[in-house]
Motif scaffolding. Structure first.
Motif, PDB file in Angstrom:
ATOM      1  N   ASP A  41     -25.250 -37.587  30.551  1.00  0.00           N
ATOM      2  CA  ASP A  41     -24.572 -36.448  31.168  1.00  0.00           C
ATOM      3  C   ASP A  41     -25.621 -35.387  31.514  1.00  0.00           C
ATOM      4  OD1 ASP A  41     -23.151 -34.022  31.623  1.00  0.00           O
ATOM      5  OD2 ASP A  41     -21.493 -34.739  30.376  1.00  0.00           O
ATOM      6  N   PRO A  42     -25.726 -34.981  32.782  1.00  0.00           N
ATOM      7  CA  PRO A  42     -26.772 -34.030  33.184  1.00  0.00           C
ATOM      8  C   PRO A  42     -26.639 -32.639  32.571  1.00  0.00           C
ATOM      9  CG  PRO A  42     -25.285 -34.473  35.014  1.00  0.00           C
ATOM     10  CD  PRO A  42     -24.905 -35.419  33.908  1.00  0.00           C
ATOM     11  N   ARG A  43     -25.500 -32.334  31.959  1.00  0.00           N
ATOM     12  CA  ARG A  43     -25.348 -31.030  31.292  1.00  0.00           C
ATOM     13  C   ARG A  43     -26.125 -30.968  29.986  1.00  0.00           C
ATOM     14  NH1 ARG A  43     -19.324 -30.778  30.091  1.00  0.00           N
ATOM     15  NH2 ARG A  43     -19.802 -32.970  29.780  1.00  0.00           N
ATOM     16  N   HIS A  44     -26.462 -32.120  29.422  1.00  0.00           N
ATOM     17  CA  HIS A  44     -27.065 -32.172  28.090  1.00  0.00           C
ATOM     18  C   HIS A  44     -28.557 -32.495  28.161  1.00  0.00           C
ATOM     19  CE1 HIS A  44     -22.919 -32.065  27.068  1.00  0.00           C
ATOM     20  NE2 HIS A  44     -22.694 -33.351  27.253  1.00  0.00           N
ATOM     21  N   ILE A  45     -29.271 -32.010  27.158  1.00  0.00           N
ATOM     22  CA  ILE A  45     -30.704 -32.274  27.037  1.00  0.00           C
ATOM     23  C   ILE A  45     -30.973 -32.747  25.608  1.00  0.00           C
ATOM     24  CG2 ILE A  45     -33.015 -31.274  27.077  1.00  0.00           C
ATOM     25  CD1 ILE A  45     -31.877 -29.136  28.985  1.00  0.00           C
ATOM     26  N   PHE A  46     -31.669 -33.869  25.491  1.00  0.00           N
ATOM     27  CA  PHE A  46     -32.058 -34.383  24.178  1.00  0.00           C
ATOM     28  C   PHE A  46     -33.554 -34.663  24.170  1.00  0.00           C
ATOM     29  CE2 PHE A  46     -27.568 -35.506  24.444  1.00  0.00           C
ATOM     30  CZ  PHE A  46     -27.108 -35.104  23.204  1.00  0.00           C
ATOM     31  N   ALA A  47     -34.177 -34.405  23.026  1.00  0.00           N
ATOM     32  CA  ALA A  47     -35.585 -34.739  22.806  1.00  0.00           C
ATOM     33  C   ALA A  47     -35.729 -35.112  21.337  1.00  0.00           C
ATOM     34  CB  ALA A  47     -36.493 -33.565  23.154  1.00  0.00           C
ATOM     35  N   VAL A  48     -36.811 -35.800  21.014  1.00  0.00           N
ATOM     36  CA  VAL A  48     -37.072 -36.205  19.628  1.00  0.00           C
ATOM     37  C   VAL A  48     -38.417 -35.649  19.172  1.00  0.00           C
ATOM     38  CG1 VAL A  48     -35.670 -38.289  19.751  1.00  0.00           C
ATOM     39  CG2 VAL A  48     -38.058 -38.390  20.374  1.00  0.00           C
ATOM     40  N   THR A  49     -38.616 -35.602  17.857  1.00  0.00           N
ATOM     41  CA  THR A  49     -39.835 -35.012  17.306  1.00  0.00           C
ATOM     42  C   THR A  49     -40.992 -35.997  17.183  1.00  0.00           C
ATOM     43  OG1 THR A  49     -39.036 -35.446  15.066  1.00  0.00           O
ATOM     44  CG2 THR A  49     -38.597 -33.259  15.994  1.00  0.00           C
ATOM     45  N   ARG A  69     -43.248 -32.651  20.103  1.00  0.00           N
ATOM     46  CA  ARG A  69     -43.703 -32.449  18.724  1.00  0.00           C
ATOM     47  C   ARG A  69     -43.503 -30.996  18.285  1.00  0.00           C
ATOM     48  NH1 ARG A  69     -45.857 -36.920  16.053  1.00  0.00           N
ATOM     49  NH2 ARG A  69     -46.742 -38.376  17.520  1.00  0.00           N
ATOM     50  N   PRO A  70     -43.084 -30.789  17.038  1.00  0.00           N
ATOM     51  CA  PRO A  70     -42.969 -29.416  16.542  1.00  0.00           C
ATOM     52  C   PRO A  70     -44.350 -28.784  16.405  1.00  0.00           C
ATOM     53  CG  PRO A  70     -42.413 -31.023  14.829  1.00  0.00           C
ATOM     54  CD  PRO A  70     -42.680 -31.788  16.083  1.00  0.00           C
ATOM     55  N   VAL A  71     -44.465 -27.531  16.817  1.00  0.00           N
ATOM     56  CA  VAL A  71     -45.747 -26.836  16.755  1.00  0.00           C
ATOM     57  C   VAL A  71     -45.746 -25.773  15.661  1.00  0.00           C
ATOM     58  CG1 VAL A  71     -47.395 -25.449  18.067  1.00  0.00           C
ATOM     59  CG2 VAL A  71     -46.106 -27.264  19.206  1.00  0.00           C
ATOM     60  N   CYS A  72     -44.643 -25.108  15.473  1.00  0.00           N
ATOM     61  CA  CYS A  72     -44.464 -24.109  14.409  1.00  0.00           C
ATOM     62  C   CYS A  72     -45.421 -22.923  14.528  1.00  0.00           C
ATOM     63  CB  CYS A  72     -44.586 -24.746  13.028  1.00  0.00           C
ATOM     64  SG  CYS A  72     -43.412 -26.071  12.744  1.00  0.00           S
ATOM     65  N   THR A  73     -45.699 -22.474  15.741  1.00  0.00           N
ATOM     66  CA  THR A  73     -46.602 -21.337  15.912  1.00  0.00           C
ATOM     67  C   THR A  73     -46.037 -20.051  15.321  1.00  0.00           C
ATOM     68  OG1 THR A  73     -45.697 -20.940  18.115  1.00  0.00           O
ATOM     69  CG2 THR A  73     -47.695 -22.270  17.974  1.00  0.00           C
ATOM     70  N   TYR A  74     -44.730 -20.004  15.126  1.00  0.00           N
ATOM     71  CA  TYR A  74     -44.113 -18.819  14.546  1.00  0.00           C
ATOM     72  C   TYR A  74     -44.574 -18.564  13.118  1.00  0.00           C
ATOM     73  CZ  TYR A  74     -41.110 -22.231  12.276  1.00  0.00           C
ATOM     74  OH  TYR A  74     -40.658 -23.289  11.544  1.00  0.00           O
ATOM     75  N   THR A  75     -45.132 -19.582  12.444  1.00  0.00           N
ATOM     76  CA  THR A  75     -45.590 -19.392  11.066  1.00  0.00           C
ATOM     77  C   THR A  75     -46.891 -18.622  10.983  1.00  0.00           C
ATOM     78  OG1 THR A  75     -46.866 -21.442  10.997  1.00  0.00           O
ATOM     79  CG2 THR A  75     -44.520 -21.567  10.371  1.00  0.00           C
ATOM     80  N   GLU A  76     -47.632 -18.563  12.099  1.00  0.00           N
ATOM     81  CA  GLU A  76     -48.944 -17.911  12.151  1.00  0.00           C
ATOM     82  C   GLU A  76     -49.889 -18.460  11.091  1.00  0.00           C
ATOM     83  OE1 GLU A  76     -48.620 -13.651  12.357  1.00  0.00           O
ATOM     84  OE2 GLU A  76     -47.040 -13.765  13.856  1.00  0.00           O
ATOM     85  N   ALA A  77     -49.686 -19.710  10.700  1.00  0.00           N
ATOM     86  CA  ALA A  77     -50.546 -20.346   9.708  1.00  0.00           C
ATOM     87  C   ALA A  77     -51.654 -21.118  10.410  1.00  0.00           C
ATOM     88  CB  ALA A  77     -49.724 -21.298   8.839  1.00  0.00           C
TER      89      ALA A  77
END
Length: 109
Positions: A41-49, A69-77
């Motif tokens: 369905d073009p209304r939906h978007i799926f992605a995997v990690t 891939r998760p980047v997690c830049t919000y952690t500032e680590a």
């Protein structure tokens, strides 16, 4: 997800576990079909990690999802290894293997 889709709402799915992990084995064929219909369905978007989850979904449904891939830049680590003979790894046992066990196996060789 299916409820939102039923009412015409867009669904954004970021998948980090096997999609049928909590689905009764008798219901999996129907679940995979419903996921297949939603993913097309073009209304939906799926992605995997991870690539392994992408392959798992492709095998089960025939749909190739993008890997983000998760980047997690919000952690500032940050990580700056200073110990050359040590390895940083997750303590959690993966769905497929125990990282510590695998590394210990190859370290003995």
């Amino acid at each position: 997800c299916r409820l939102l889709s039923y009412f015409g709402r867009p669904v954004v799915g970021y998948i980090s576990t096997p999609i049928s992990v909590y689905v009764n084995s008798d219901d999996r064929a129907m679940f995979y079909q419903q996921f297949y219909d939603m993913a097309l369905d073009p209304r939906h978007i799926f992605a995997v990690t991870t690539p392994i989850f992408a392959e798992w979904i492709t095998y089960a449904t025939g749909i190739a999802l993008p890997v983000v891939r998760p980047v997690c830049t919000y952690t500032e680590a940050s990580y700056w290894p200073v110990r050359a003979r040590e390895v940083l790894m997750l303590r959690t046992v993966s769905l497929f293997w125990d990282t510590e066990c695998i590394l210990n196996h190859f370290a003995k060789e």
